[in-house]
Design an enzyme around this catalytic site. Sequence first.
Site, PDB file in Angstrom:
ATOM      1  N   LYS A 180     -23.240  -6.087  -0.126  1.00  0.00           N
ATOM      2  CA  LYS A 180     -22.343  -5.758  -1.238  1.00  0.00           C
ATOM      3  C   LYS A 180     -22.977  -6.123  -2.587  1.00  0.00           C
ATOM      4  O   LYS A 180     -24.094  -6.604  -2.637  1.00  0.00           O
ATOM      5  CB  LYS A 180     -20.986  -6.444  -1.036  1.00  0.00           C
ATOM      6  CG  LYS A 180     -20.318  -6.118   0.314  1.00  0.00           C
ATOM      7  CD  LYS A 180     -19.857  -4.677   0.414  1.00  0.00           C
ATOM      8  CE  LYS A 180     -19.484  -4.256   1.825  1.00  0.00           C
ATOM      9  NZ  LYS A 180     -18.229  -4.745   2.329  1.00  0.00           N
TER      10      LYS A 180
HETATM   11  C1  LIG Z   1     -17.244  -4.617   3.589  1.00  0.00           C
HETATM   12  C2  LIG Z   1     -15.886  -4.058   3.477  1.00  0.00           C
HETATM   13  C3  LIG Z   1     -14.742  -4.750   3.904  1.00  0.00           C
HETATM   14  C4  LIG Z   1     -14.816  -6.015   4.686  1.00  0.00           C
HETATM   15  O1  LIG Z   1     -15.541  -7.012   4.079  1.00  0.00           O
HETATM   16  P1  LIG Z   1     -16.254  -8.150   4.979  1.00  0.00           P
HETATM   17  O2  LIG Z   1     -16.683  -9.151   3.976  1.00  0.00           O
HETATM   18  O3  LIG Z   1     -17.399  -7.491   5.692  1.00  0.00           O
HETATM   19  O4  LIG Z   1     -15.233  -8.666   5.933  1.00  0.00           O
HETATM   20  C5  LIG Z   1     -13.501  -4.192   3.648  1.00  0.00           C
HETATM   21  N1  LIG Z   1     -13.382  -3.012   3.033  1.00  0.00           N
HETATM   22  C6  LIG Z   1     -14.451  -2.298   2.633  1.00  0.00           C
HETATM   23  C7  LIG Z   1     -14.240  -1.003   1.926  1.00  0.00           C
HETATM   24  C8  LIG Z   1     -15.735  -2.789   2.860  1.00  0.00           C
HETATM   25  O5  LIG Z   1     -16.801  -2.076   2.485  1.00  0.00           O
END
Ligand SMILES: *Cc1c(COP(=O)(O)O)cnc(C)c1O
Length: 377
Positions: A180
């Site tokens: 991210k």
């Molecule tokens: C990555 C993601 C999540 C979940 O996040 P994690 O930190 O991996 O649990 C939820 N929604 C979207 C759109 C994502 O890309």
Amino acid sequence: MLPYGRQSIVEEDVRAVVEVLRGDWLTTGPAVDRFEADLGARVGGHGAVAVTSGTGALHVAYAAAGLRPGDEVVVAPLTFVATAAAAVLHGARVVFADVSEDTGNLDPDAAKAALTSRTRVVAGVDYAGHPIDAEPLRRIADDAGALLLEDAAHSIGSIWHGRPVGDLADLTTLSFFPTKNLTTAEGGAVVSPDAGLVRAARRFRNHGLVRERDEQRYPDEGGWHQEVHAFGLNYRLPDVLCALGSSQLHRLDAFKRRRAEIHARYDAALVDVAEVRTPACREGADPAWHLYPLRVLDGRRRALYDHLRANGIGVQVNYVPAYWHPVFEDMGYRRGQCPVAERYYQQQLSLPLFPDLSDADVDRVAGLVREFFGHGD
Ligand SMILES: *Cc1c(COP(=O)(O)O)cnc(C)c1O
């Protein structure tokens, strides 16, 4: 294999983490408060609650919204399954509403058509980093007596008509997974301009424990006393990881700039390839791009995926529509209900995008795409 996304860690990050490891607090100490303050300042000056993942943030945010069995949540289907799963785990019914054809974000008209008297939350996703259509969605949610939730797992650092992500919805959830825009290894946060929602999120994150004496039912039990009024879980993000988060926040602007450069470089390299469509960006959007969602228009998405993978390029597909997962199929959700999201999925391919990706790698990826479609250089 060149990954589609990865973290950017420098010595400053390492030092910040090691310093906490040598200190008194591994968790629930001052680095948590600092990270929440730093983060809050970046997302509109609002309250931020650090949690253990973006999925945890969604579970906590839905809890703060007071989601209960029988409630309904309108969810965009072009997302990671967690946006919907976290609501189902509170006993709510998820109603999928289709996305806009250009951005892949929740379509306000579709969201409006999905409302019922039981709708409690309208949940959009800042797909690829592009902010949701906040004003109409806010109006629709308000009119329905529902809360607007923005799954901003892709979009910390993005701006919509001058307002940062975190300032657009009643509840915003962030993810700090390594791919991210900012990482704490695993981590996430809930952000809200509403002090009551922030407090509810903090409680659910920490077992529902009530420590404020004036709010306790039995305040005279003794100095040790804390009590639970509503169940919660343990979603606390430790100091070690919060220190990494504060350190990473210093570079969020630089990450955003580099991501935008790479985005523009792909755009320029692929603009004349008729078989693909480059990502849309609406007027007023200033995204911190998490993904480069290319769309393959000639039906050969799978072949291009296989071709790039065979050449060591770790492309990804984001996402199979959430209700295609067998768990939703087994609940009676059928294919075809959100045709725009399904077509988007069938065309979509995420090209590698992360701050440390070199121009040479971008050119190599774009060159392979051009070559695949018969556009030699
Ligand atoms: C990555 C993601 C999540 C979940 O996040 P994690 O930190 O991996 O649990 C939820 N929604 C979207 C759109 C994502 O890309």
